[in-house]
Design a protein around this motif. Structure first.
Motif, PDB file in Angstrom:
ATOM      1  N   SER A 266       0.828  -1.206   0.000  1.00 30.52           N
ATOM      2  CA  SER A 266       0.000   0.000   0.000  1.00 30.52           C
ATOM      3  C   SER A 266       0.858   1.250   0.000  1.00 30.52           C
ATOM      4  O   SER A 266       0.610   2.198  -0.765  1.00 30.52           O
ATOM      5  CB  SER A 266      -0.925  -0.001   1.231  1.00 30.52           C
ATOM      6  N   PHE A 267       1.850   1.254   0.863  1.00 28.60           N
ATOM      7  CA  PHE A 267       2.724   2.434   0.897  1.00 28.60           C
ATOM      8  C   PHE A 267       3.508   2.570  -0.403  1.00 28.60           C
ATOM      9  O   PHE A 267       3.755   3.689  -0.864  1.00 28.60           O
ATOM     10  CB  PHE A 267       3.683   2.353   2.082  1.00 28.60           C
ATOM     11  N   ALA A 268       3.877   1.442  -0.983  1.00 28.59           N
ATOM     12  CA  ALA A 268       4.565   1.509  -2.275  1.00 28.59           C
ATOM     13  C   ALA A 268       3.667   2.152  -3.314  1.00 28.59           C
ATOM     14  O   ALA A 268       4.114   2.969  -4.130  1.00 28.59           O
ATOM     15  CB  ALA A 268       4.984   0.109  -2.721  1.00 28.59           C
ATOM     16  N   ALA A 269       2.392   1.780  -3.286  1.00 25.88           N
ATOM     17  CA  ALA A 269       1.448   2.362  -4.231  1.00 25.88           C
ATOM     18  C   ALA A 269       1.241   3.847  -3.977  1.00 25.88           C
ATOM     19  O   ALA A 269       1.001   4.620  -4.901  1.00 25.88           O
ATOM     20  CB  ALA A 269       0.118   1.626  -4.136  1.00 25.88           C
ATOM     21  N   LEU A 270       1.318   4.263  -2.714  1.00 29.48           N
ATOM     22  CA  LEU A 270       1.105   5.671  -2.362  1.00 29.48           C
ATOM     23  C   LEU A 270       2.341   6.541  -2.625  1.00 29.48           C
ATOM     24  O   LEU A 270       2.259   7.767  -2.529  1.00 29.48           O
ATOM     25  CB  LEU A 270       0.723   5.787  -0.886  1.00 29.48           C
ATOM     26  N   GLY A 271       3.458   5.907  -2.926  1.00 29.18           N
ATOM     27  CA  GLY A 271       4.650   6.708  -3.204  1.00 29.18           C
ATOM     28  C   GLY A 271       5.878   6.276  -2.456  1.00 29.18           C
ATOM     29  O   GLY A 271       6.926   6.929  -2.537  1.00 29.18           O
ATOM     30  N   GLY A 272       5.813   5.235  -1.691  1.00 31.26           N
ATOM     31  CA  GLY A 272       6.999   4.711  -1.047  1.00 31.26           C
ATOM     32  C   GLY A 272       7.274   5.351   0.302  1.00 31.26           C
ATOM     33  O   GLY A 272       6.371   5.684   1.076  1.00 31.26           O
ATOM     34  N   GLY A 273       8.550   5.536   0.578  1.00 34.47           N
ATOM     35  CA  GLY A 273       8.976   6.003   1.886  1.00 34.47           C
ATOM     36  C   GLY A 273       8.385   7.335   2.277  1.00 34.47           C
ATOM     37  O   GLY A 273       8.019   7.559   3.445  1.00 34.47           O
ATOM     38  N   PHE A 316      13.035   7.320   6.474  1.00 35.98           N
ATOM     39  CA  PHE A 316      13.166   7.170   7.923  1.00 35.98           C
ATOM     40  C   PHE A 316      14.219   8.141   8.458  1.00 35.98           C
ATOM     41  O   PHE A 316      14.006   8.827   9.462  1.00 35.98           O
ATOM     42  CB  PHE A 316      13.554   5.740   8.271  1.00 35.98           C
ATOM     43  N   THR A 317      15.383   8.194   7.791  1.00 30.62           N
ATOM     44  CA  THR A 317      16.465   9.059   8.294  1.00 30.62           C
ATOM     45  C   THR A 317      16.072  10.525   8.244  1.00 30.62           C
ATOM     46  O   THR A 317      16.535  11.323   9.056  1.00 30.62           O
ATOM     47  CB  THR A 317      17.743   8.843   7.474  1.00 30.62           C
ATOM     48  N   GLN A 318      15.202  10.867   7.300  1.00 27.43           N
ATOM     49  CA  GLN A 318      14.785  12.262   7.201  1.00 27.43           C
ATOM     50  C   GLN A 318      13.765  12.621   8.278  1.00 27.43           C
ATOM     51  O   GLN A 318      13.811  13.711   8.851  1.00 27.43           O
ATOM     52  CB  GLN A 318      14.218  12.526   5.809  1.00 27.43           C
ATOM     53  N   ARG A 319      12.851  11.678   8.528  1.00 28.40           N
ATOM     54  CA  ARG A 319      11.814  11.983   9.531  1.00 28.40           C
ATOM     55  C   ARG A 319      12.342  11.802  10.944  1.00 28.40           C
ATOM     56  O   ARG A 319      11.951  12.541  11.860  1.00 28.40           O
ATOM     57  CB  ARG A 319      10.580  11.087   9.301  1.00 28.40           C
ATOM     58  N   TYR A 320      13.209  10.852  11.118  1.00 28.51           N
ATOM     59  CA  TYR A 320      13.709  10.554  12.468  1.00 28.51           C
ATOM     60  C   TYR A 320      15.228  10.709  12.493  1.00 28.51           C
ATOM     61  O   TYR A 320      15.977   9.776  12.761  1.00 28.51           O
ATOM     62  CB  TYR A 320      13.320   9.124  12.879  1.00 28.51           C
ATOM     63  N   ALA A 321      15.668  11.923  12.134  1.00 30.26           N
ATOM     64  CA  ALA A 321      17.105  12.174  11.976  1.00 30.26           C
ATOM     65  C   ALA A 321      17.897  11.869  13.230  1.00 30.26           C
ATOM     66  O   ALA A 321      19.074  11.487  13.153  1.00 30.26           O
ATOM     67  CB  ALA A 321      17.332  13.622  11.548  1.00 30.26           C
ATOM     68  N   LYS A 322      17.297  12.023  14.385  1.00 34.10           N
ATOM     69  CA  LYS A 322      18.019  11.817  15.636  1.00 34.10           C
ATOM     70  C   LYS A 322      17.786  10.420  16.219  1.00 34.10           C
ATOM     71  O   LYS A 322      18.287  10.114  17.300  1.00 34.10           O
ATOM     72  CB  LYS A 322      17.580  12.857  16.667  1.00 34.10           C
ATOM     73  N   HIS A 323      17.024   9.607  15.524  1.00 34.75           N
ATOM     74  CA  HIS A 323      16.679   8.276  16.043  1.00 34.75           C
ATOM     75  C   HIS A 323      17.930   7.409  16.109  1.00 34.75           C
ATOM     76  O   HIS A 323      18.839   7.510  15.281  1.00 34.75           O
ATOM     77  CB  HIS A 323      15.635   7.628  15.134  1.00 34.75           C
ATOM     78  N   GLU A 324      17.957   6.537  17.081  1.00 32.72           N
ATOM     79  CA  GLU A 324      19.104   5.661  17.246  1.00 32.72           C
ATOM     80  C   GLU A 324      19.276   4.713  16.070  1.00 32.72           C
ATOM     81  O   GLU A 324      20.372   4.189  15.836  1.00 32.72           O
ATOM     82  CB  GLU A 324      18.971   4.864  18.540  1.00 32.72           C
ATOM     83  N   LEU A 325      18.185   4.458  15.343  1.00 34.80           N
ATOM     84  CA  LEU A 325      18.268   3.567  14.188  1.00 34.80           C
ATOM     85  C   LEU A 325      18.593   4.302  12.888  1.00 34.80           C
ATOM     86  O   LEU A 325      18.718   3.676  11.833  1.00 34.80           O
ATOM     87  CB  LEU A 325      16.953   2.800  14.018  1.00 34.80           C
ATOM     88  N   ALA A 326      18.705   5.637  12.962  1.00 30.21           N
ATOM     89  CA  ALA A 326      18.978   6.409  11.741  1.00 30.21           C
ATOM     90  C   ALA A 326      20.250   5.921  11.047  1.00 30.21           C
ATOM     91  O   ALA A 326      20.260   5.746   9.810  1.00 30.21           O
ATOM     92  CB  ALA A 326      19.058   7.891  12.060  1.00 30.21           C
ATOM     93  N   PRO A 327      21.358   5.681  11.764  1.00 29.34           N
ATOM     94  CA  PRO A 327      22.551   5.176  11.066  1.00 29.34           C
ATOM     95  C   PRO A 327      22.305   3.838  10.383  1.00 29.34           C
ATOM     96  O   PRO A 327      22.830   3.582   9.288  1.00 29.34           O
ATOM     97  CB  PRO A 327      23.588   5.043  12.184  1.00 29.34           C
ATOM     98  N   THR A 328      21.488   2.974  11.043  1.00 29.84           N
ATOM     99  CA  THR A 328      21.190   1.680  10.440  1.00 29.84           C
ATOM    100  C   THR A 328      20.444   1.849   9.133  1.00 29.84           C
ATOM    101  O   THR A 328      20.740   1.188   8.127  1.00 29.84           O
ATOM    102  CB  THR A 328      20.357   0.832  11.413  1.00 29.84           C
ATOM    103  N   PHE A 329      19.448   2.733   9.143  1.00 29.86           N
ATOM    104  CA  PHE A 329      18.685   2.966   7.916  1.00 29.86           C
ATOM    105  C   PHE A 329      19.557   3.598   6.836  1.00 29.86           C
ATOM    106  O   PHE A 329      19.422   3.282   5.650  1.00 29.86           O
ATOM    107  CB  PHE A 329      17.472   3.852   8.214  1.00 29.86           C
ATOM    108  N   GLN A 330      20.465   4.503   7.237  1.00 27.91           N
ATOM    109  CA  GLN A 330      21.358   5.094   6.242  1.00 27.91           C
ATOM    110  C   GLN A 330      22.260   4.023   5.615  1.00 27.91           C
ATOM    111  O   GLN A 330      22.542   4.047   4.420  1.00 27.91           O
ATOM    112  CB  GLN A 330      22.219   6.200   6.876  1.00 27.91           C
ATOM    113  N   SER A 331      22.662   3.057   6.419  1.00 28.97           N
ATOM    114  CA  SER A 331      23.453   1.945   5.880  1.00 28.97           C
ATOM    115  C   SER A 331      22.641   1.168   4.857  1.00 28.97           C
ATOM    116  O   SER A 331      23.169   0.693   3.838  1.00 28.97           O
ATOM    117  CB  SER A 331      23.896   1.009   7.001  1.00 28.97           C
ATOM    118  N   ARG A 332      21.317   1.029   5.128  1.00 29.46           N
ATOM    119  CA  ARG A 332      20.486   0.272   4.188  1.00 29.46           C
ATOM    120  C   ARG A 332      20.249   1.059   2.901  1.00 29.46           C
ATOM    121  O   ARG A 332      20.078   0.477   1.837  1.00 29.46           O
ATOM    122  CB  ARG A 332      19.167  -0.105   4.872  1.00 29.46           C
TER     123      ARG A 332
END
Length: 940
Positions: A266-273, A316-332
């Motif tokens: 559904s999110f892919a159909a709506l435009g993705g991330g 994710f990295t844009q919306r949650y720039a300070k999140h602890e998982l932001a580096p993980t998502f940037q790696s992905r």
């Protein structure tokens, strides 16, 4: 595929959900997992809930019910038997569906159900008959009939335990017919029963699918989020899909998995991330929001939609720039682009990672980065550095700035990971990047760090050499004012290499260059010391390096005015240079200069003999050097100063022979002239003066004086022929000033006379007269006197010629010749007298008188015509006397004119001779001596 997925999941729930009566529990999630392993059923026929167990022998059961009916029991028993018989027929079709026999039984069951409904419309068990009828209709492929039957059931038996089941089955049929809005509504109705129906969860799941099939993605997402919120484990929900599903209640894993997958679709159909972020911004974050982003990205990766996957992770990295998982998502993000082969995008995202999650970046807010981030960052920094480095190397000019980008990443790697096992290698690469990027001095400093900061490593020696070379390059690039400082840095680097790495293959070349740098810096003593380290390295040193060392030594000694040492060093250097090369000529000149300078020093200290020896040694040691001419000249000058005339003239003559076109030749001739004069060799001196006079580069006064001196010296050398030539050359070249030119002409007259060359004598006498006449305001008494004497001499010579002419017969011819000769002589004599000088005037007058007297006497003694008779002869003689008398009278008059000058106070030889001549010519008048003496006395 989506329809099959939904139908398959629904089938799992449906199997076994129905019962003989309301309230039988729905199947467990474990049964769902088991059923999903089976092949998906035909979409046109979905298994329905069995009303009761099938008899072990269905055929026997059917036969028994038929026998019961044949016995015609009461109406209720008959109706129940008919219903059960129909149910068995439906169940039999479930087991062996698709055969002609089963279809026949189904049709029989439908007829039975319809008859019962018609015959017993108020039977309270009709809800079950309607349910089974719908089941049979569905098995016959009459979905619309089944839908209508189920609708009737739900309306007519609202309180039936089968109502929820009916709504669910009707919703399912509607879904299968792609009547998604109606299916959605029916599933919602099922859900409204809440815990009163075992179909809540399947209905919720299918409602989400119905919404999805209508492209009502937001609604579908909300539905599936409810499922996920219920099924996923308690917080924190794991990021990885499989880890999160592992925490789901057993039997519901596929429900959660599929729900998560539809959410992703559904999110892919709506435009993705970005659609995920927009949804969360609008509706709030679900407790499992990281999982949503991750699942979306994972699904897109499965579909090889690499950029979309990367954008999902980026969201994710844009919306949650300070999140602890932001580096993980940037790696992905990076991994996604890498999987798609998007190298430039991988680099871009690595740069973002390295910038955003740098330990000093705001992201950490002073906290310590996690080990995972530090590990990833290390790899990204190295990748970024090497990528930019390699890219820049493809076009070192056009991509020069990219070297500095690489340098930035190398430098940051060193700063963050100072104890990295590859730190020295990275530092070396930093130097390379800075060097190619135009930061030469920075590169040199980094090479120095690499060479000396770390424990010995494979790049130590190479880095030391690179540092030295970079410092050398920097010295060439800086402004001239900064070059000395830059050279000092290069020298220090080179000496450090030589001291730290004594076995370095480039040690001696580096020392050689350092010595040259020190020489340029005017650190002459130090340059000699460093050059000596090369020379002391042994006999196997490269000849080029030995030559360079001697070159530095010689030049440094020369500049320190230590010329003997410089001479030795230049000689050593010269021995190492092949013949015929330009370098050999240059060093030869330097060797000559070092010897020459010794001569200059000796001369300055007044040791002229040593000076002469050193100057002449230039020619012996370097015979072809350019400075030899100067050296020979200075040697000669010193010999002149020593008054060693023979040696001086020998060196000077050698100079003339060896260097005929040298600019010093003029001075050489002057020195030769002076030396020969001093050595009493006038002829040789005259020759030197002649060369000076002939040299057009000399000033005219110098040439004129030299020409005159040559003429005079030839006179002194008793060489009349050379003297004549020299005087003639002087007059020709320098007719002015007049007085000396007149003197030269006079000397030419004398020299002509001395050699008996009357014609030449006459020529120069006339030239004297001519020169005086044309002198204009330059005429002087001296020039006029000389002209007068020359005219007098010309007159005398003409008079002599006239006297030599004899009058012969026929007289008219010889008389005319003699008369012409006399008149010519008289003309010259009158010209001499005309200058007004007493001595020449009296002499000329005396000569004129003599000419007249000679002419008269010649007439009297002339040859008589032949065959004259005595009378004729007497008459002829009388005639001659008459002709001679006037000339005698003119002679007397001329002598008397001379005597009259006594009255003017002039009494000279010519006056006295005129007086004596008068006594002879006119004795009657001038014969008495006493009278003559008195007369002369009176005249005085």
């Amino acid at each position: 595929m989506l329809r099959t997925l939904a139908a398959s999941c629904l089938a799992v729930w449906l199997v076994g959900c129905a019962s003989d009566g309301a309230g039988k529990p729905a199947p467990s999630i474990r049964s769902v997992l088991a059923e999903k392993k089976k092949e998906n059923p035909d979409e046109a026929k979905i298994p329905v809930i069995r009303s009761e167990p099938i008899a072990p022998d269905a055929d026997k059961a059917l036969e028994n019910y038929k026998k019961l009916l044949a016995m015609k029991p009461d109406a209720n028993v008959q109706a129940e038997a008919q219903r059960r018989l129909a149910d068995l027929q439906v169940q039999t079709d479930d087991l062996a569906g698709g055969t002609t026999e089963s279809e026949t039984q189904l049709r029989s069951a439908v007829r039975t159900y319809e008859r019962l409904l018609n015959e017993r419309p108020q039977d309270e068990k009709n809800d079950r008959i309607l349910y089974q009828l719908a089941r049979a209709q569905q098995n016959l492929g009459k979905s619309e009939d089944a839908i209508a039957t189920l609708d009737k059931l739900s309306k007519d038996f609202k309180n039936s335990a089968l109502t929820g089941d009916a709504h669910f089955r009707r919703a399912d049929l509607l879904y299968r017919l792609d009547r998604f809005p109606e299916a959605e509504a029916e599933f919602a109705t099922v859900m409204s029963y809440d815990d009163r129906t075992p179909f809540f969860e399947p209905a919720q799941y299918m409602k989400g699918w119905s919404q999805y099939r209508q492209s009502k993605f937001d609604a579908a997402i909300a539905t599936f989020f409810d499922i996920l919120d219920r099924e996923l484990p308690d917080d924190p929900v794991p990021l990885e899909v499989e880890e999160a599903l592992a925490g789901v209640e057993r039997g519901k894993t596929d429900l959660a998995r599929d729900s998560l997958r539809v959410v992703s679709l559904s999110f892919a159909a709506l435009g993705g991330g970005m659609a995920v972020s927009e949804s969360f911004a609008k509706n709030g974050d679900p407790r499992f929001y990281p999982l949503v982003y991750n699942a979306l990205g994972a699904m897109l990766l499965e579909k090889q939609r690499f950029t979309d996957a990367a954008e999902a992770f980026t969201a994710f990295t844009q919306r949650y720039a300070k999140h602890e998982l932001a580096p993980t998502f940037q790696s992905r993000v990076i991994d996604a682009y890498a999987s798609g082969g998007f190298g430039d995008l991988v680099t871009r995202e690595k740069e973002r990672y390295a910038t955003t999650y740098d330990p000093a970046a705001p992201y950490w807010a002073g906290a310590k980065p996690t080990p995972e981030v530090m590990t990833a960052l290390r790899g990204h920094l190295e990748d970024l550095a090497k990528y930019n480095h390699s890219q820049a190397q493809t076009d070192k000019v056009g991509k020069r700035d990219q070297f500095l980008v690489a340098a930035k990443w190398y430098k940051r790697t060193i700063e963050i990971y100072p104890n990295d096992p590859k730190i020295a290698e990275i530092n070396f690469l930093l130097g390379d990047a800075l060097l190619d990027g135009g930061k030469t001095l920075d590169a040199a400093e980094q090479y120095t760090e690499t060479a000396y900061k770390y424990p010995p490593h494979s790049k130590s020696g190479e880095a030391a050499l690179a540092a030295f070379q970079a410092y050398e390059k920097n010295a060439k690039e800086v402004p001239a004012a900064q070059r000395p400082v830059a050279l000092r840095q290069a020298v220090d680097s080179g000496l450090k290499l030589a001291d730290t790495y004594p076995q370095h293959p480039s040690r001696l070349p580096v020392l050689s260059q350092a010595a040259q740098d020190l020489f340029e810096m005017k650190s002459l003593d130090e340059s000699i010391t460093v050059a000596k380290r090369v020379l002391d390295a042994g006999p196997n040193v490269d000849p080029v390096l030995r030559r360079n060392a001697w070159s530095v030594t010689s030049d440094a000694q020369f500049q320190q005015k230590n010329y003997p040492a410089a001479e030795v060093a230049y000689a050593q250097e010269l021995a190492l240079i092949p013949a015929g090369t330009a370098e050999r000529s240059e060093v030869t000149e330097q060797l000559a200069a070092s010897i020459y300078k010794q001569g200059e020093a000796a001369k300055e200290s007044k040791d002229l003999r040593k000076a002469v020896d050193d100057f002449l040694r230039v020619g012996r040691v370097t015979p072809d050097s350019k400075i030899r001419a100067n050296a020979d000249y200075d040697a000669a000058s010193s010999l002149v100063e020593l008054k060693d005339w023979p040696a001086a003239t020998q060196v000077l003559e050698s100079f003339r022979t060896r260097f005929p076109t040298n600019t010093l030749s003029a001075d050489v001739d002057k020195k030769l002239a002076g030396a020969y004069e001093a050595d009493n060799k006038p002829a040789q001196a005259a020759q030197a003066y002649e060369r000076i006079a002939a040299r057009t580069s000399e000033a005219e006064p110098v040439r004129r004086e030299a020409s005159w001196q040559a003429a005079k010296l030839y006179d002194g050398a008793k060489q009349p022929a050379e003297s004549f030539r020299a005087h003639q050359a002087y007059v020709t070249a320098f007719p002015r000033p007049l007085d000396r030119a007149m003197e030269a002409r006079s000397r030419l007259v004398d020299l002509s006379l001395a050699r008996g060359d009357t014609a030449t004598q006459v020529y120069w006498l006339k030239e004297i007269v001519k020169a005086d006449q044309g002198a204009g305001n330059q005429r002087t008494d001296a020039t006029r006197t000389l002209a007068a004497k020359s005219s007098l001499e010309l007159g005398r010579m003409a008079a002599l010629d006239a006297r030599k002419l004899r009058l012969t017969a026929p007289l008219d011819k010889s008389l005319a010749a003699k008369k012409e000769a006399m008149e010519t002589a008289i003309g010259s004599l009158n010209q001499a007298a005309g200058y007004g000088f007493a001595e020449t005037t009296t002499a000329a007058t005396f000569e004129i008188a003599g000419l007249y007297q000679d002419f008269g006497q010649s007439l009297m003694t002339s040859e008589r015509p032949a065959k004259l008779k005595d009378l004729e002869l007497e008459q002829y003689n009388l005639l001659l006397e008459e002709q001679a008398f006037p000339f005698e009278e003119k002679a007397i008059q001329a002598h008397e004119a001379n005597i009259k000058r006594i009255e003017q106070g002039r009494y000279d030889t010519w006056v006295k001779q005129s007086a004596a001549a008068l006594v002879k010519i006119a004795p009657g008048k001038y014969s008495k001596r006493e009278q003559s003496e008195d007369t002369y006395g009176t005249l005085r």
